[in-house]
Design an enzyme around this catalytic site. Structure first.
Site, PDB file in Angstrom:
ATOM      1  CG  ASP A  96      -2.009  -1.054   1.177  1.00 11.69           C
ATOM      2  OD1 ASP A  96      -1.771  -2.098   0.546  1.00 11.69           O
ATOM      3  OD2 ASP A  96      -3.094  -0.842   1.753  1.00 11.69           O
TER       4      ASP A  96
ATOM      5  CE  LYS B 245      -5.298   2.067   2.676  1.00 11.18           C
ATOM      6  NZ  LYS B 245      -4.192   1.315   3.316  1.00 11.18           N
TER       7      LYS B 245
ATOM      8  CE  LYS C 168      -6.910  -1.248   2.570  1.00 13.22           C
ATOM      9  NZ  LYS C 168      -5.583  -1.818   2.873  1.00 13.22           N
TER      10      LYS C 168
END
Length: 318
Positions: free
Chosen positions: A155, A218, A254
């Protein structure tokens, strides 16, 4: 799993033409929040689906090998076995989608999961998380080290300065380099939407991240004052849809930060179903970044099975 998004050349013309209608976005977000919620066994089914999409996360300064180990054990058995058995779901392999930790804790998580004979992937935040304000060289090394330690997903955080000042080519180049450093590991790109200013900027950052080869986009690090809200999510999933229609590649989504209740997880699933369709309702294309969410979902499932809410000591620690 759908074919990985290989990215494309940076289409600055497409980026520059983007305009987001704020009022329409806010109205759509309200509509989705107003959708009727499933009850009884249907709600229980949605909640179990949500569990399978959770990236169970611990990103604290006091993380130790022992609480990372406990997180991994919880991820492999997220809902008490007797509760699943009474729903006839005990043999369906329900786990969370992944565990998510800091780079220094990746080796601990990999070791714990291996000892538990679990193939659950370990995700690591990287690239100077949460601010992204470290030199590019160290950010790239951080990604490489996490991958070497066994992280299957990374991430990354974008450099918000580049997005805020409109340096889209520089942002594209940075993310491209992160993607290369990830190798076979899947890359989720955190936009930190609370720090991007406008919906139009969020859309542009989403597009550039996907063009640079992100597997997921995300919303947040969970460390900003404003995290992933439903209106911002609408903007991001519309960018995902447009990118899919233009290229044929599906990019995942996400939301993260502040997602604490079972009710919210159902709204997020509803948003995905309404905006992108059933194909996106699986852990390959949808994740929920959360730490305390699982405890509330387990509480609600306990209520569904027994007709009452559990006392604090009746459920294992999440």
């Amino acid at each position: 799993m759908s074919a990985r998004n290989p990215g494309m050349h940076l289409d600055l013309e497409w980026v520059s033409k983007v305009r987001v209608n704020t009022q329409a976005v806010l109205k759509r977000a309200q509509q989705i929040q107003g959708c009727k919620v499933a009850k009884k066994q249907w709600q229980a089914a949605w909640l179990l689906k949500a569990v399978t999409c959770i990236d169970l996360t611990t990103l604290a300064g006091d993380d130790t090998p022992s609480n990372v180990h406990r997180l991994c054990m919880k991820a492999t058995q997220p809902i008490r076995h007797d509760l699943l058995k009474s729903m006839d779901m005990h043999d369906k392999g329900i786990t969370t989608a992944a565990v998510c930790v800091y780079p220094s804790r990746v080796a601990d998580a990999v070791k714990s999961l291996k000892a538990a004979n679990s193939s659950l992937p370990v995700a690591s935040v990287a690239t100077g998380f949460p601010a992204g304000q470290t030199p590019l060289k160290t950010r790239l090394v951080e990604v490489q080290m996490a991958v070497e330690d066994g992280a299957k997903e990374i991430d990354i955080v974008i450099n918000r300065t580049l997005a805020l000042t409109g340096q889209w080519a520089a942002l594209y180049d940075e993310i491209r380099q992160f993607r290369e450093a990830c190798g076979d590991a899947h890359m989720k790109t955190i936009l930190a939407v609370g720090e991007l200013g406008t919906f139009t900027n969020v859309y542009k950052a989403s597009l550039v991240s996907m063009m640079a080869g992100s597997d997921f986009i995300k919303t947040s690090t969970g460390k900003e004052t404003v995290n992933g809200t439903y209106p911002v999510a609408i903007v991001m999933v519309r960018a995902i849809r447009d990118y899919f229609l233009r290229t044929g590649y599906k990019v995942g989504f996400k939301p993260a930060g502040g997602i604490r209740t079972a009710q919210e997880s159902v709204v997020w699933l509803t948003l995905m179903k309404e905006e992108l369709g059933d194909e996106w309702l699986n852990p390959h294309l949808f994740r929920l970044g959360a730490s305390s969410l699982l405890a509330d979902i387990e509480r609600q499932i306990y209520h569904y099975v027994t007709g009452r809410y559990p006392a604090y000591h009746e459920l294992p620690m999440a």
